[in-house]
Design an enzyme around this catalytic site. Sequence first.
Site, PDB file in Angstrom:
ATOM      1  N   LYS A  53       0.834  -1.210   0.000  1.00  0.00           N
ATOM      2  CA  LYS A  53       0.000   0.000   0.000  1.00  0.00           C
ATOM      3  C   LYS A  53       0.866   1.257   0.000  1.00  0.00           C
ATOM      4  CE  LYS A  53      -3.814  -2.510   1.962  1.00  0.00           C
ATOM      5  NZ  LYS A  53      -4.470  -3.083   3.114  1.00  0.00           N
ATOM      6  N   GLN A  97      -5.205  -2.024   9.270  1.00  0.00           N
ATOM      7  CA  GLN A  97      -4.970  -3.322   8.635  1.00  0.00           C
ATOM      8  C   GLN A  97      -5.588  -4.435   9.499  1.00  0.00           C
ATOM      9  OE1 GLN A  97      -3.491  -3.792   5.549  1.00  0.00           O
ATOM     10  NE2 GLN A  97      -4.164  -5.907   5.804  1.00  0.00           N
ATOM     11  N   ASP A 120     -11.324   2.501   3.236  1.00  0.00           N
ATOM     12  CA  ASP A 120     -11.582   1.070   3.029  1.00  0.00           C
ATOM     13  C   ASP A 120     -13.088   0.813   2.827  1.00  0.00           C
ATOM     14  OD1 ASP A 120      -9.608  -0.806   2.793  1.00  0.00           O
ATOM     15  OD2 ASP A 120      -9.300  -1.086   4.945  1.00  0.00           O
TER      16      ASP A 120
END
Length: 283
Positions: A53, A97, A120
């Site tokens: 990322k 995460q 997200d």
Amino acid sequence: MDNKLISGKVVSAEIKEQVKAEVAALNEQGVYPKLSVIIVGENPASMTYVKGKHKDCAECGIISENIALPETITQDELLAEIHRLNNDETVHGILVQLPLPKHIEEYAVINAISPEKDVDGFTAVNVGNMNIGKDCFAPCTPQGCIDMLDYAGVNLEGKDVVVIGRSNIVGKPVSVLALQRSATVTICHSKTKNIAEKTRMADVVIVAVGREKFLTGDMLKPGAVVIDVGINRDSNGKLCGDADFDSCIDVVSRITPVPGGVGLMTRANLLKNTVKSAKNSAK
Ligand code: NAP
């Protein structure tokens, strides 16, 4: 064979070029898109994903910061970190995460992220807005599946789409996105009777079960399109999807490969959402 593949490399490269151009335009206005990634503990797979990322952000001119927290962090300490980032005007995207250590409640942590920075698309607000078709940060993997279908020129209107898997991060949201494109959607899961009977009727099969070679060619209607979300390792340690590529390829009209498919789209959509958040902040 090659002309049957919907390449994540090609589609994600296009998205990245768009993102780069948008970042440059924002920079000219004095806006510097920034993504903060929180990682708790040292799960090797998570560390690899996070590294990817940051690399993607660097390629596109997005500032990214890594916040590595110890496995022993308390939920309250983690929530405090998220509140700090929510209030930091230089931060446009916050990503935690997953998975988190067992002593931390994932739902509470995800929903502490400001919906305006939830790149997200996992907060209840974003999920709710997506479900009612309002502006939102669409979750990156499901949106990636739709982007690949768009790129391949597959119009979902009136199509029969079978989604295998009903997880909150893939199966459910991709079903909603397909429904919004006016597909007729059937969702299968571990309790579904005779999945093959359903997939053989489908124009498009989106498979997200996490089982190697789950979807085989004899489960498909000739000319079907397959979007393979799965990321598994076969007995030789080689990366593979949920579709048995070798038996599907002769039956399908289009199929996404693994690797080089949906996974790259997930990464590209995170960049797209981060820039979208930066743009929103500049309004
Ligand atoms: P998950 O949370 O484990 O969900 C798997 C789903 O598959 C569940 O709904 C489960 O049904 C269903 N399932 C399992 N075994 C089945 C069976 N024998 N028959 C029918 N349905 C079955 O997994 P996920 O997070 O959605 O991920 C799915 C796959 O996609 C994994 O390989 C994951 O690594 C991959 N993935 C890839 C990306 C990407 O960027 N490409 C992103 C996320 C995930 P129940 O609900 O009934 O248990």
